[in-house]
Design a protein around this motif. Structure first.
Motif, PDB file in Angstrom:
ATOM      1  N   ARG A   8       0.836  -1.209   0.000  1.00 19.31           N
ATOM      2  CA  ARG A   8       0.000   0.000   0.000  1.00 19.31           C
ATOM      3  C   ARG A   8       0.867   1.255   0.000  1.00 19.31           C
ATOM      4  N   GLU A   9       1.907   1.263   0.834  1.00 18.17           N
ATOM      5  CA  GLU A   9       2.803   2.420   0.893  1.00 18.17           C
ATOM      6  C   GLU A   9       3.533   2.611  -0.432  1.00 18.17           C
ATOM      7  N   SER A  10       3.957   1.530  -1.034  1.00 20.85           N
ATOM      8  CA  SER A  10       4.654   1.595  -2.320  1.00 20.85           C
ATOM      9  C   SER A  10       3.744   2.153  -3.404  1.00 20.85           C
ATOM     10  N   THR A  11       2.510   1.694  -3.418  1.00 20.01           N
ATOM     11  CA  THR A  11       1.547   2.173  -4.408  1.00 20.01           C
ATOM     12  C   THR A  11       1.291   3.665  -4.232  1.00 20.01           C
ATOM     13  N   LYS A  12       1.118   4.107  -3.003  1.00 22.48           N
ATOM     14  CA  LYS A  12       0.863   5.524  -2.741  1.00 22.48           C
ATOM     15  C   LYS A  12       2.067   6.378  -3.116  1.00 22.48           C
ATOM     16  N   SER A  13       3.270   5.909  -2.849  1.00 23.88           N
ATOM     17  CA  SER A  13       4.463   6.709  -3.147  1.00 23.88           C
ATOM     18  C   SER A  13       4.667   6.872  -4.652  1.00 23.88           C
ATOM     19  N   ARG A  14       4.236   5.914  -5.437  1.00 21.30           N
ATOM     20  CA  ARG A  14       4.373   6.036  -6.897  1.00 21.30           C
ATOM     21  C   ARG A  14       3.579   7.227  -7.437  1.00 21.30           C
ATOM     22  N   CYS A  15       2.511   7.592  -6.748  1.00 24.07           N
ATOM     23  CA  CYS A  15       1.718   8.758  -7.185  1.00 24.07           C
ATOM     24  C   CYS A  15       2.544  10.037  -7.181  1.00 24.07           C
ATOM     25  N   SER A  45      -2.650   7.183   6.201  1.00 24.29           N
ATOM     26  CA  SER A  45      -1.293   7.147   6.753  1.00 24.29           C
ATOM     27  C   SER A  45      -0.261   6.849   5.671  1.00 24.29           C
ATOM     28  N   GLU A  46      -0.626   6.016   4.705  1.00 21.59           N
ATOM     29  CA  GLU A  46       0.298   5.691   3.615  1.00 21.59           C
ATOM     30  C   GLU A  46       0.603   6.921   2.766  1.00 21.59           C
ATOM     31  N   GLU A  47      -0.420   7.733   2.518  1.00 21.72           N
ATOM     32  CA  GLU A  47      -0.228   8.947   1.718  1.00 21.72           C
ATOM     33  C   GLU A  47       0.613   9.974   2.461  1.00 21.72           C
ATOM     34  N   VAL A  48       0.455  10.061   3.776  1.00 19.86           N
ATOM     35  CA  VAL A  48       1.292  10.968   4.569  1.00 19.86           C
ATOM     36  C   VAL A  48       2.755  10.568   4.427  1.00 19.86           C
ATOM     37  N   LYS A  49       3.038   9.292   4.536  1.00 19.17           N
ATOM     38  CA  LYS A  49       4.423   8.821   4.396  1.00 19.17           C
ATOM     39  C   LYS A  49       4.965   9.089   3.004  1.00 19.17           C
TER      40      LYS A  49
END
Length: 69
Positions: A8-15, A45-49
């Motif tokens: 989930r964090e990886s997917t959000k960071s790709r944005c 929380s994933e998007e914040v990171k």
């Protein structure tokens, strides 16, 4: 569970990996004119990171992320 969270964090960071240079220039133009640039986001929380280390984060004078409030 850790693997799911990591994905989930990886997917959000790709944005935030690609930020159009026009967006960066536009934000910079507002700031050069003395105008502030703010973001208010209903985020997870994933998007914040993901957004904090991104290139575009430094373009905001004020940041309000719902996850943190």
């Amino acid at each position: 569970m850790a693997e799911v969270t990591h994905k989930r964090e990886s997917t959000k960071s790709r944005c935030f990996e690609y930020v159009d240079s026009e967006a960066l220039l536009g934000a910079g133009a507002f700031q050069s004119d003395g105008d502030g640039v703010a973001i208010v986001s209903n985020c997870s929380s994933e998007e914040v990171k993901a957004i904090r280390p991104s290139r575009i984060y430094c373009c905001f004078d004020q940041v309000r992320l719902s996850y943190e409030t």
